[in-house]
Write a protein that holds these residues in place. Structure first.
Motif, PDB file in Angstrom:
ATOM      1  N   LYS A 108       0.851  -1.081  -0.043  1.00 31.26           N
ATOM      2  CA  LYS A 108      -0.018  -0.169   0.057  1.00 31.26           C
ATOM      3  C   LYS A 108       0.829   1.420   0.086  1.00 31.26           C
ATOM      4  O   LYS A 108       0.419   2.452  -0.416  1.00 31.26           O
ATOM      5  N   ILE A 109       1.968   1.328   0.609  1.00 34.10           N
ATOM      6  CA  ILE A 109       2.910   2.177   0.582  1.00 34.10           C
ATOM      7  C   ILE A 109       4.420   1.831   0.004  1.00 34.10           C
ATOM      8  O   ILE A 109       4.906   0.637   0.302  1.00 34.10           O
ATOM      9  N   ARG A 110       5.034   2.867  -0.933  1.00 34.00           N
ATOM     10  CA  ARG A 110       6.476   2.619  -1.164  1.00 34.00           C
ATOM     11  C   ARG A 110       7.235   3.648  -0.500  1.00 34.00           C
ATOM     12  O   ARG A 110       6.825   4.856  -0.366  1.00 34.00           O
ATOM     13  N   VAL A 111       8.483   3.319  -0.471  1.00 32.39           N
ATOM     14  CA  VAL A 111       9.463   4.307   0.134  1.00 32.39           C
ATOM     15  C   VAL A 111      10.147   4.635  -1.315  1.00 32.39           C
ATOM     16  O   VAL A 111      10.706   3.952  -2.188  1.00 32.39           O
ATOM     17  N   LEU A 112      10.354   5.793  -1.479  1.00 26.97           N
ATOM     18  CA  LEU A 112      11.192   6.590  -2.488  1.00 26.97           C
ATOM     19  C   LEU A 112      12.688   6.701  -2.181  1.00 26.97           C
ATOM     20  O   LEU A 112      13.587   6.738  -2.658  1.00 26.97           O
ATOM     21  N   ALA A 113      12.793   7.197  -0.829  1.00 20.12           N
ATOM     22  CA  ALA A 113      14.276   7.509  -0.394  1.00 20.12           C
ATOM     23  C   ALA A 113      14.603   7.660   1.142  1.00 20.12           C
ATOM     24  O   ALA A 113      13.379   8.037   1.729  1.00 20.12           O
ATOM     25  N   SER A 114      15.439   7.101   1.541  1.00 24.55           N
ATOM     26  CA  SER A 114      15.660   7.342   3.237  1.00 24.55           C
ATOM     27  C   SER A 114      16.149   8.838   3.482  1.00 24.55           C
ATOM     28  O   SER A 114      16.806   9.350   2.495  1.00 24.55           O
ATOM     29  N   LEU A 115      15.506   9.582   4.219  1.00 24.75           N
ATOM     30  CA  LEU A 115      15.774  10.686   4.902  1.00 24.75           C
ATOM     31  C   LEU A 115      16.737  10.908   6.136  1.00 24.75           C
ATOM     32  O   LEU A 115      17.143  11.954   6.496  1.00 24.75           O
ATOM     33  N   ASN A 116      17.096   9.483   6.398  1.00 26.61           N
ATOM     34  CA  ASN A 116      18.107   9.541   7.408  1.00 26.61           C
ATOM     35  C   ASN A 116      19.456   9.779   6.521  1.00 26.61           C
ATOM     36  O   ASN A 116      19.635   9.785   5.851  1.00 26.61           O
ATOM     37  N   ALA A 117      20.535   9.682   7.541  1.00 25.94           N
ATOM     38  CA  ALA A 117      21.793   9.806   6.840  1.00 25.94           C
ATOM     39  C   ALA A 117      22.213   8.505   6.106  1.00 25.94           C
ATOM     40  O   ALA A 117      23.085   8.543   5.503  1.00 25.94           O
ATOM     41  N   GLU A 118      21.653   7.359   6.626  1.00 27.24           N
ATOM     42  CA  GLU A 118      21.868   6.182   5.955  1.00 27.24           C
ATOM     43  C   GLU A 118      20.972   5.487   5.388  1.00 27.24           C
ATOM     44  O   GLU A 118      19.462   6.080   5.659  1.00 27.24           O
ATOM     45  N   ARG A 119      20.773   4.259   4.712  1.00 26.37           N
ATOM     46  CA  ARG A 119      19.541   3.667   4.171  1.00 26.37           C
ATOM     47  C   ARG A 119      18.756   3.075   5.423  1.00 26.37           C
ATOM     48  O   ARG A 119      19.385   2.809   6.409  1.00 26.37           O
ATOM     49  N   LEU A 120      17.453   2.672   5.370  1.00 21.11           N
ATOM     50  CA  LEU A 120      16.786   2.204   6.353  1.00 21.11           C
ATOM     51  C   LEU A 120      16.659   0.756   6.576  1.00 21.11           C
ATOM     52  O   LEU A 120      17.075   0.039   5.443  1.00 21.11           O
ATOM     53  N   ARG A 121      16.448   0.347   7.683  1.00 18.09           N
ATOM     54  CA  ARG A 121      16.509  -1.104   7.850  1.00 18.09           C
ATOM     55  C   ARG A 121      15.463  -1.815   6.931  1.00 18.09           C
ATOM     56  O   ARG A 121      15.532  -2.836   6.531  1.00 18.09           O
ATOM     57  N   ALA A 122      14.373  -1.385   7.035  1.00 20.07           N
ATOM     58  CA  ALA A 122      13.182  -1.923   6.493  1.00 20.07           C
ATOM     59  C   ALA A 122      13.288  -1.752   4.941  1.00 20.07           C
ATOM     60  O   ALA A 122      12.376  -2.339   4.052  1.00 20.07           O
ATOM     61  N   SER A 123      14.124  -0.893   4.346  1.00 13.38           N
ATOM     62  CA  SER A 123      14.166  -0.870   3.070  1.00 13.38           C
ATOM     63  C   SER A 123      15.575  -0.407   2.550  1.00 13.38           C
ATOM     64  O   SER A 123      16.055   0.500   1.860  1.00 13.38           O
ATOM     65  N   PRO A 124      16.385  -1.512   2.518  1.00 14.07           N
ATOM     66  CA  PRO A 124      17.605  -1.354   2.144  1.00 14.07           C
ATOM     67  C   PRO A 124      18.134  -1.440   0.677  1.00 14.07           C
ATOM     68  O   PRO A 124      19.066  -0.690   0.256  1.00 14.07           O
ATOM     69  N   GLY A 125      16.862  -1.594  -0.097  1.00 11.31           N
ATOM     70  CA  GLY A 125      17.232  -1.386  -1.391  1.00 11.31           C
ATOM     71  C   GLY A 125      16.829  -0.054  -1.972  1.00 11.31           C
ATOM     72  O   GLY A 125      17.043   0.272  -3.217  1.00 11.31           O
ATOM     73  N   LYS A 126      16.469   0.944  -1.350  1.00 12.26           N
ATOM     74  CA  LYS A 126      16.087   2.364  -1.370  1.00 12.26           C
ATOM     75  C   LYS A 126      17.275   3.360  -1.000  1.00 12.26           C
ATOM     76  O   LYS A 126      17.583   2.958   0.179  1.00 12.26           O
ATOM     77  N   PRO A 127      17.630   4.197  -2.009  1.00 10.25           N
ATOM     78  CA  PRO A 127      18.775   5.067  -1.520  1.00 10.25           C
ATOM     79  C   PRO A 127      18.703   5.999  -0.385  1.00 10.25           C
ATOM     80  O   PRO A 127      17.176   6.549  -0.393  1.00 10.25           O
ATOM     81  N   ALA A 128      19.838   6.552   0.237  1.00 13.16           N
ATOM     82  CA  ALA A 128      19.365   7.404   1.194  1.00 13.16           C
ATOM     83  C   ALA A 128      19.446   8.711   0.429  1.00 13.16           C
ATOM     84  O   ALA A 128      20.192   8.840  -0.760  1.00 13.16           O
ATOM     85  N   ILE A 129      19.070   9.833   0.819  1.00 14.33           N
ATOM     86  CA  ILE A 129      19.175  11.200   0.297  1.00 14.33           C
ATOM     87  C   ILE A 129      20.309  11.728  -0.090  1.00 14.33           C
ATOM     88  O   ILE A 129      20.636  12.075  -1.090  1.00 14.33           O
ATOM     89  N   GLN A 130      21.516  11.449   0.649  1.00 14.51           N
ATOM     90  CA  GLN A 130      22.680  11.927   0.216  1.00 14.51           C
ATOM     91  C   GLN A 130      23.256  10.996  -0.752  1.00 14.51           C
ATOM     92  O   GLN A 130      23.755  11.749  -1.702  1.00 14.51           O
ATOM     93  N   GLU A 131      22.941   9.938  -1.096  1.00 15.81           N
ATOM     94  CA  GLU A 131      23.247   9.073  -2.341  1.00 15.81           C
ATOM     95  C   GLU A 131      22.775   9.774  -3.721  1.00 15.81           C
ATOM     96  O   GLU A 131      23.098   9.541  -4.676  1.00 15.81           O
TER      97      GLU A 131
END
Length: 325
Positions: free
Chosen positions: A221-244
């Motif tokens: 129902k929901i998709r992650v586009l990017a992590s807004l933390n400094a690193e990738r998120l545990r639950a969405s390791p395939g999605k880039p961090a904003i710094q990437e």
């Protein structure tokens, strides 16, 4: 005989004086002694609406805190402004240990820097943290884009509506809009569930989430586009961090427990110790880590106070070098 009478008279005078002095001395001693705390229920103010991740964590912490202190702890949801409304209420509460609040640290360190408020960072005693936020830019599973690149392409053509309960997250989207040439319309939300329902209902295109989205990833129902933390998120390791993605941002943030500044030392010590024990309890840790996907990061009062004031100083430097609109 005369000497014996004199001694008896002296003894009577001393007993009379002691009788007159003792009640007053005891009253003064009672006034000087620290009050028995806690001797009544506590209030835990939550800066988000019921049903979201912060609310769920707060209610479990309240239950464990009640066990630690032997008094009921009542949760009161005071949503609005990403914790600003709650923090304003907390600021004006008595610093007696009976009223504490929970919000993301941005309500205490970032927001007083970027907008005029009725409180400042120094107006609170910071007691501990419950978990690290899992900040993400998210969209609906039915959105016409499934990743960052597709979102940017869609946004350039159609524009995007962005929902968030935290005004400070607009900084991220303002930078994206400027760099990518996207028109973004900001929609204030009252909490995590408001964000999720608005996305699934098709009322907004993208949104900020502190972590509640993780419960809706499995069914798509929901998709992650990017992590807004400094690193990738545990639950969405395939999605880039904003710094990437080439943006000089991304930050660690936490759900913080605080009280109005001026707590008596002994009460602050007992309250923070009880909150730390409650936040580290197996039930809270299991809920945070396994069911909600929030790292159960629990800081000491000294650690979270240092983090809050350092982050506030960073915001002040940024505001001084590039004033915000």
């Amino acid at each position: 005989m005369t000497k014996l009478l004199t001694t008896r008279r002296t003894l009577v005078r001393l007993l009379t004086a002691l009788t007159l002095w003792l009640p007053g001395a005891l009253a003064q001693a009672d006034a000087a002694s620290p009050p028995l705390w806690p001797d009544k229920p506590l209030d835990l103010l939550v800066g988000f609406s019921p049903g979201g991740g912060a609310d769920t964590l707060a209610r479990l912490v309240a239950r464990q805190l009640s066990v630690e202190l032997g008094q009921p702890v009542t949760v009161r949801n005071i949503a609005g402004g990403g914790g600003i409304v709650m923090a304003t209420t907390l600021r004006h509460a008595e610093p007696d240990g009976y009223t504490i609040g929970l919000a993301a640290n941005s309500a205490f360190d970032g927001m007083p820097t970027i907008t005029p408020l009725r409180y400042q960072t120094d107006d609170f005693d910071y007691l501990t943290t419950v978990s690290q936020l899992q900040n993400a830019l998210i969209t609906s599973g039915n959105a016409p884009f499934a990743n960052w690149e597709e979102m940017v392409a869609y946004g350039r053509e159609h524009g995007l509506s962005y929902g968030s309960p935290s005004p400070i997250t607009r900084d991220v989207l303002n930078l994206v809009a400027e760099r990518e040439g996207i028109r973004i319309r900001f929609i204030p939300m009252r909490g995590g569930m408001d964000v999720i329902n608005s996305l699934i209902g098709g009322h907004i295109d993208i949104a900020w989430s502190a972590g509640i989205h993780q419960a809706f990833l499995r069914d798509g129902k929901i998709r992650v586009l990017a992590s807004l933390n400094a690193e990738r998120l545990r639950a969405s390791p395939g999605k880039p961090a904003i710094q990437e993605l080439g943006y000089p941002m991304g930050y660690s943030s936490y759900f913080v427990l605080a009280a109005p500044t001026g707590l008596p030392g002994e009460i602050k010590h007992r309250l923070s110790a009880a909150l730390i024990k409650a936040s580290q309890s197996p039930r809270v840790a299991q809920l945070a880590e396994q069911r909600m996907g929030f790292p159960n990061v629990v800081m000491t009062p000294e650690q979270i106070t240092r983090f809050i004031h350092q982050t506030a100083a960073d915001y002040r430097r940024q505001a001084a070098s590039a004033p915000l609109n």
